[in-house]
Design an enzyme around this catalytic site. Structure first.
Site, PDB file in Angstrom:
ATOM      1  CB  SER A 110      40.473  44.429   5.637  1.00  0.00           C
ATOM      2  OG  SER A 110      40.400  46.213   5.553  1.00  0.00           O
ATOM      3  N   GLY A 111      38.287  45.905   3.096  1.00  0.00           N
ATOM      4  CA  GLY A 111      38.411  46.967   2.546  1.00  0.00           C
ATOM      5  C   GLY A 111      37.550  46.807   0.546  1.00  0.00           C
ATOM      6  CB  THR A 115      32.534  50.580   6.403  1.00  0.00           C
ATOM      7  OG1 THR A 115      32.760  49.453   7.013  1.00  0.00           O
ATOM      8  CG2 THR A 115      31.950  51.702   7.234  1.00  0.00           C
ATOM      9  CG  ASN A 160      39.095  50.042   4.082  1.00  0.00           C
ATOM     10  OD1 ASN A 160      39.505  51.038   3.108  1.00  0.00           O
ATOM     11  ND2 ASN A 160      38.645  49.530   4.584  1.00  0.00           N
ATOM     12  CB  SER A 163      40.721  49.761   7.726  1.00  0.00           C
ATOM     13  OG  SER A 163      40.113  48.293   7.992  1.00  0.00           O
ATOM     14  N   GLY A 390      34.676  40.152   7.196  1.00  0.00           N
ATOM     15  CA  GLY A 390      35.442  38.588   7.060  1.00  0.00           C
ATOM     16  C   GLY A 390      36.461  38.033   7.271  1.00  0.00           C
ATOM     17  CD  GLU A 392      41.054  39.978   9.293  1.00  0.00           C
ATOM     18  OE1 GLU A 392      41.897  39.708  10.415  1.00  0.00           O
ATOM     19  OE2 GLU A 392      40.397  41.222   9.178  1.00  0.00           O
TER      20      GLU A 392
HETATM   21  N1  LIG Z   1      30.679  51.034  -3.735  1.00  0.00           N
HETATM   22  C1  LIG Z   1      30.969  51.790  -3.335  1.00  0.00           C
HETATM   23  N2  LIG Z   1      31.275  52.727  -4.257  1.00  0.00           N
HETATM   24  C2  LIG Z   1      32.608  53.766  -4.804  1.00  0.00           C
HETATM   25  N3  LIG Z   1      33.749  53.583  -3.313  1.00  0.00           N
HETATM   26  C3  LIG Z   1      33.609  52.314  -2.601  1.00  0.00           C
HETATM   27  C4  LIG Z   1      32.049  51.220  -2.776  1.00  0.00           C
HETATM   28  N4  LIG Z   1      32.583  50.705  -1.516  1.00  0.00           N
HETATM   29  C5  LIG Z   1      34.008  50.680  -1.559  1.00  0.00           C
HETATM   30  N5  LIG Z   1      34.294  51.412  -1.934  1.00  0.00           N
HETATM   31  C6  LIG Z   1      35.745  52.405  -1.237  1.00  0.00           C
HETATM   32  O1  LIG Z   1      36.145  51.459  -1.077  1.00  0.00           O
HETATM   33  C7  LIG Z   1      37.342  51.487   0.040  1.00  0.00           C
HETATM   34  C8  LIG Z   1      36.670  50.842   1.208  1.00  0.00           C
HETATM   35  O2  LIG Z   1      35.466  50.155   2.175  1.00  0.00           O
HETATM   36  P1  LIG Z   1      34.642  49.870   2.723  1.00  0.00           P
HETATM   37  O3  LIG Z   1      35.276  51.537   4.050  1.00  0.00           O
HETATM   38  O4  LIG Z   1      33.736  49.862   3.234  1.00  0.00           O
HETATM   39  O5  LIG Z   1      35.767  48.071   2.877  1.00  0.00           O
HETATM   40  P2  LIG Z   1      35.331  47.949   4.402  1.00  0.00           P
HETATM   41  O6  LIG Z   1      34.569  46.211   3.791  1.00  0.00           O
HETATM   42  O7  LIG Z   1      34.352  48.088   5.381  1.00  0.00           O
HETATM   43  O8  LIG Z   1      36.508  47.469   4.803  1.00  0.00           O
HETATM   44  P3  LIG Z   1      37.273  46.595   6.533  1.00  0.00           P
HETATM   45  O9  LIG Z   1      36.870  45.614   6.537  1.00  0.00           O
HETATM   46  O10 LIG Z   1      38.527  47.420   6.432  1.00  0.00           O
HETATM   47  O11 LIG Z   1      36.199  48.202   7.401  1.00  0.00           O
HETATM   48  C9  LIG Z   1      35.862  52.466   0.869  1.00  0.00           C
HETATM   49  O12 LIG Z   1      36.382  53.621   1.193  1.00  0.00           O
HETATM   50  C10 LIG Z   1      35.425  53.788  -0.999  1.00  0.00           C
HETATM   51  O13 LIG Z   1      36.482  54.301  -0.982  1.00  0.00           O
HETATM   52 MG   LIG Z   2      34.221  48.705   6.946  1.00  0.00          MG
END
Ligand SMILES: Nc1ncnc2c1ncn2[C@@H]1O[C@H](COP(=O)(O)OP(=O)(O)OP(=O)(O)O)[C@@H](O)[C@H]1O
Ligand SMILES: [Mg+2]
Length: 1107
Positions: A110-111, A115, A160, A163, A390, A392
């Protein structure tokens, strides 16, 4: 240069290594070090072969610009530094060009940025695929599905702020050209427990906060909501606001996105009503109430909230109230109703809220699918994007983690399968012997979890369905019995004595050695969560509402469809959907994005090694690298390999003319690389060890430096030489110009000197010549003068002598004359006095006459008869002679002139002369006739057939034929008649017919009378008593009067030898019959031109008016 021509490589300007496969030595430390090194240099992407590792930068990097999109577009994967766009491009191109369905598997904790990564992939594909109104709409709908799903499925967590609380798999469908047609979204396991309870520092799903912050007053009123978060039990209060997140603005974005995706306004309204109902459910509170029978009962504390919920959902309040108070269990066709105590009532309430929200979310996904569904039935190419949780590993791992980790095990399994498959396929394709690769196969772990008979999930299901008391503990016991011997299963209570003393393993837990590490699960809640029970009373109550959406969400509440069969458990449902997903993924070409979270603080620039290390382990990245380089660490097409290293071998540098494969062979042989280090594939060279590659790279770098030096050297040499040549050329030019200049100057000087000298010499010569000439001339002049003087002198002397001589001769002559005279006088004295005077006189006269005639002869005038000049008379005494001579000369001249004439011409002139004698100075008409020749036959009688008869009657030669006017004797009027004259007669004939009217012998004519005027009237007098004179004299008028009368006159003269009388007078008498009539000419105005107007005045007078 065109972009595609630029030959670059991943190996250029690498920070650390761009592809971890090239790490040497390969250890966890070097791996982490490499990631950190790159992360510190803003290189957040690193490859493991074709897998992209993405480290979340937690800040906006300028690497997602449209320029970057263009840079990565249509480039080979290893051509540029690692980037998520390279992966997206590769996937999209093999989908479009090679017709291979693709899936992009994004994993990470997460984070970690899953996404975001999925959105980057989607936006890249949207940017590079086709354009056009329809395609753009599809793209927009696909992209806009994200904010909607994120609002309902994402929440702020400790890890996150956004998230994703559900797993998402999205198939994007394309047509044969690669234009998007639509998509299908699948969702996995929404974390619905969050609806009713959130851990500290976390929030409920975004939509609740967005609705309360962004909804208008009217909307909130309509939904019976208060704006304050603290009004709602289900909303966590301590972190209701998230830094940097504007819920109100996001609400507008979501509504807008819903609109774009295709939600109708009333659908949005229904959705929001459900959301409001869920919120309000949390506010229903129960209080205990003891019943007489000792059973605990519960009662709703404040029914107002319930009432509002029922109003919102169109629900009968009593029905819902009852559902919260009773639970009906049906067994063997018997319905047993039990009351719910407070705890059960709360359980029921929360279950309803969770279910309602979960089902709403699923409905939303389906609704979106309906909108973005591809509209055509043509075959589609598919690109799947999987954004799923992923591994956990928390301190307290429960059912959810178990399920999630199971999913990751499955993903790892297909990853290994597919990677190996791909690798093997490549080896076969390239004709390289396949060496078995040792790797850890996690099938055994999957087996432990999903085996249908003794797998953990199967046992959980069995426990849930088993009658009797079922608790989490009984489930663990069961596990301990069945799985104890499994090498990957650990439990304190198991029959296996391995863990009896393992204090790290509490009694209510079991531990599984996942491929990514050991995870300990607390069994608490497993049974309950797997059951996922909603009391039937509640689902029935929900089905009974008037709310279309809610009714649709609870189809099992319909009594008609009621079944006693238990619904499938959460575990089995998930297992089934994972199986479907795996099946789906196996048909596609996989592309992996492994996301890593660098720190727990969500801050940029911080790379917590321990945290990353942990993720590297459980993501199995080291496994990844090992598998990837089990055979050969690096492979490259021969062309690119040769292009990159050809400078290392003298034979291949600078140009290799044969095949690239041979080139690479020659190159590697010359470099003496041990043969076991590489293999020759069909189109690629396979390098076993990264070391070899780096040696090559090192050599290349050094060689490049040498080459750079060489190029520099040659360039400098060239530059200096060019400069030198230029200088030399310039110097030659300058010296040439200078020399020229000086030579020219010298030449000009010499020239001027020469000219001066020349001119002096010439001057001197000229003067000398002049002097000579002058002297010569002087001499000549002097000679001439002398000669002249001399000749003059001689001439004078001669003249004097001649004069003297002449004088002497004259004197001699005089003396002689005197002497002779004296002698003659003396001798002839006696004769002289009688003869001498007359003789001298005669002699002198004779001499004068002689001289006169000779001079006259010289001065004679021209021979023209009209010439009147005559030379002046020189001697008075010859006056008469002179005049006489003039006359004689004129006559002679006229004779000469006449002698030239022919007889005919002479006759004409004679006639003219006759006319002149008759009329000159007598009749005014005469002057006009002089210039007109007398033609005689004007009518050309003999030639004119009209007058044939007339000519036949006239025998003699016709002298004159003309038309005249015959004057009527009685009235004086004129009539045209032909006047015809022959030698003996003249005839008067009719002009038209030629009929002879009168024939008059010329001998009968006595005289002719005319006036003195210019008129043409003439009278012909006839002999009295002659036959012709019976009617009297004739009166005619004619313009040719002069000719007629002259010819008449001459004819009569020739005939009779008598001249008739021609009377010219302005008054004469004519004989008409018996009368003598006076013809009188008077001057007057003329009426009809030149013709005389005759008028018979009386018996005696005929008046003729003439002009
Ligand atoms: N390539 C990137 N460039 C800049 N900031 C990023 C990038 N990827 C992620 N982030 C930052 O990290 C934060 C978390 O990313 P994201 O929501 O994609 O995580 P996740 O892997 O989908 O987490 P979860 O499993 O909780 O959904 C985003 O809100 C953004 O602020
Ligand atoms: Mg996500």
């Amino acid at each position: 240069m065109m972009k595609s021509e630029v030959k670059t490589s991943l190996l250029d300007n690498m920070i650390g290594v761009g592809d971890s496969v090239l790490l040497e030595p390969l250890t966890e430390d070097t791996f982490l070090e490499n990631l950190k090194n790159r992360f510190d240099h803003r290189e957040i992407y690193t490859y493991i072969g074709s897998v992209v590792i993405s480290v979340n930068p937690y800040r906006q990097l300028p690497i997602y610009t449209p320029d970057k999109v263009e840079e990565y577009r249509n480039r080979n994967f290893y051509e540029l530094s690692p980037h998520i766009y390279a992966l997206a491009d590769e996937a999209y191109r093999s989908l479009r060009d090679q017709d291979k369905d693709q899936c992009i598997l994004i994993t990470g904790e997460s984070g970690a940025g899953k996404t975001e990564a999925s959105k980057l992939v989607m936006s890249y594909v949207a940017a590079v695929c086709g354009k056009g109104a329809e395609v753009n709409q599809v793209k927009e709908q696909l992209l806009q599905s994200n904010p909607v799903l994120e609002a309902f499925g994402n929440a702020k967590t400790m890890r996150n702020d956004n998230s994703s609380r559900f797993g998402k798999y999205m198939d994007i469908e394309f047509d044969f050209k690669g234009d998007p047609l639509g998509g299908v979204i699948s969702n996995y396991l929404l974390e619905k427990s969050r609806v009713v309870k959130q851990p500290r520092g976390e929030r409920n799903f975004h939509i609740f906060y967005q609705l309360l912050s962004g909804g208008s007053e009217d909307l909130l009123k309509q939904l019976k909501l208060e704006r304050e978060f603290n009004q709602y039990n289900y909303l966590c209060l301590d972190s209701a606001k998230v830094n940097g997140v504007d819920d109100a603005a996001n609400f507008r974005t979501v509504k807008n996105a819903m609109q774009i995706v295709g939600f109708m306004d009333d659908e949005v309204e229904l959705v929001l009503e459900v959301v409001a109902a869920v919120l309000k459910l949390g506010n229903i509170e129960f209080k205990p109430e003891s019943r007489v029978n000792g059973l605990d009962e519960s009662r709703i504390q404040d029914k107002n909230e319930l009432k509002e919920i029922c109003e919102l959902l169109g629900q009968d309040q009593a029905v819902l109230e009852r559902a919260f108070s009773f639970r009906t269990v049906e067994a063997k066709q018997e319905k047993v109703s039990t009351t719910l105590n407070v705890a059960q009532a709360y359980y029921a309430r929360d279950a309803l809220a969770k279910n309602l929200y979960n089902r709403l979310f699923t409905w939303l996904v389906n609704r979106i699918n309906e909108s973005i569904k591809a509209q055509t039935k043509v075959r589609k190419k598919v690109m799947g994007v999987l954004d799923i949780y992923g591994f956990e590993i928390f301190e307290n791992n429960s059912f959810e983690q178990f399920i999630i980790n199971y999913c990751n095990e499955k993903l790892q399994q297909i990853f290994i399968e597919l990677t190996l498959k791909e690798e093997q396929e490549e080896y076969i394709k390239e004709g390289i012997e396949w060496t078995h690769i040792e790797y850890f196969n996690n099938a055994i772990i999957c087996e432990l979890i999903e085996n249908n008979t003794n797998g953990i999930l199967a046992m959980l299901d069995e426990e849930c369905l088993r009658p009797g008391t079922v608790t989490d503990e009984t489930f663990l016991e069961k596990l301990n019995q069945i799985c104890a011997v499994h090498e990957r299963f650990e439990s304190r209570m198991s029959k296996s004595s391995r863990f009896l003393n393992d204090t790290t393993l509490p009694h209510n837990c079991f531990r599984i050695q996942h491929y990514a590490g050991k995870v300990m699960y607390h069994v608490e809640g497993f049974v309950d969560k797997n059951n996922d029970l909603l009391y039937r009373d509640l689902s029935q109550a929900m089905w009974k509402t008037n709310h279309v959406l809610v009714k649709a969400l609870f189809p099992e509440g319909n009594p008609a469809k009621m079944s006693l069969k238990r619904p499938p458990t959460a575990g089995s449902q998930f297992k089934a959907s994972v199986a479907t997903l795996m099946k789906n993924l196996q048909t596609k070409n996989p592309n992996y994005i492994r996301c890593i979270k660098p720190n727990d603080q969500k801050t940029p620039h911080v790379f917590t090694e321990a945290l990353v290390c942990h993720q590297v382990r459980y993501l199995g990245l080291m496994e990844n690298v090992r598998v990837r380089r089990a055979g050969y660490a690096f492979k490259q097409p021969y062309e690119s390999c040769l292009e990159r290293y050809k400078m290392l071998c003298s034979q291949t540098w600078p140009h290799w003319r044969q095949g690239a494969r041979d080139g690479v062979k020659v190159l590697l042989t010359e470099l003496q690389i041990p043969p076991e280090e590489f293999s020759y594939g069909r189109s690629k060279i396979f390098i076993r060890n990264p070391r070899t590659l780096f040696e090559l790279e090192d050599l290349r770098k050094r060689r490049l430096e040498d080459l750079a030096t060489l190029i520099q050297k040659i360039y400098r040499g060239w530059k200096c030489r060019t400069h030198f040549l230029l200088m030399k050329k310039s110097q030659i030019t300058i010296s040439a110009w200078t020399k020229r200049h000086f030579q020219r100057k010298k030449y000009l000087h010499l020239k001027s000197v020469t000219l001066i000298i020349q001119s002096y010499i010439r001057g001197w010569k000229a003067r000398k010549l002049l002097r000579e000439l002058k002297y010569q001339k002087l001499c000549e002049e002097s000679a001439t003068t002398i000669a002249a003087y001399w000749r003059g002198f001689q001439a004078r002397r001669e003249l004097k002598r001649l004069k003297e001589e002449a004088r002497r001769k004259h004197a001699v002559a005089v003396i002689w004359a005197y002497w002779l005279g004296l002698k003659v006088r003396r001798e002839y004295r006696k004769f002289f006095r009688a003869n001498a005077g007359r003789k001298i006189y005669e002699f002198i006269v004779q001499r004068i006459m002689q001289k006169y005639f000779l001079e006259l002869k010289k001065k004679l005038p021209s021979m023209s008869p009209t010439e009147t000049t005559w030379p002046a008379q020189p001697y008075l005494f010859l006056d008469n002679t002179h005049t006489e001579l003039k006359r004689i000369f004129h006559l002679w001249r006229c004779k000469k002139y006449r002698d030239q004439f022919t007889a005919q011409k002479r006759a004409i002139f004679e006639e003219k002369l006759e006319a002149s004698e008759l009329f000159k100075d007598k009749k005014a008409l005469y002057a006009n006739s002089v210039s007109q020749p007398f033609q005689g036959d004007y009518l050309e009688i003999s030639k004119n057939p009209k007058y044939q008869k007339l000519t036949g009657a006239v025998e003699e030669k016709i002298l004159l034929a003309d038309v005249v006017n015959k004057i009527n004797r009685a009235n004086g009027k004129g009539a045209p008649r032909i006047f015809l004259l022959t030698q003996s007669n003249f005839f008067i004939a009719d002009q038209k017919s030629g009929q002879i009217k009168s024939t008059i012998p010329v001998m009968d004519i006595t005289s002719v009378s005319v006036s003195k005027q210019t008129d043409g009237l003439f009278a012909v007098h006839l002999k009295e008593g002659s036959t012709a004179a019976a009617k009297g004299d004739f009166l005619f008028t004619s313009d040719r009067l002069i000719e007629i009368i002259t010819k008449l006159y001459r004819t009569i003269f020739f005939k009779t030898n008598q001249k008739i009388n021609v009377e010219i007078n302005n008054e004469f008498l004519v004989q008409f019959n018996q009368d003598k009539v006076c013809v009188k000419f008077i001057q007057g105005a003329q009426k009809n031109g030149n013709l005389p107007a005759c008028k018979r005045k009386n018996n005696r007078l005929l008046e003729v008016t003439v002009p």
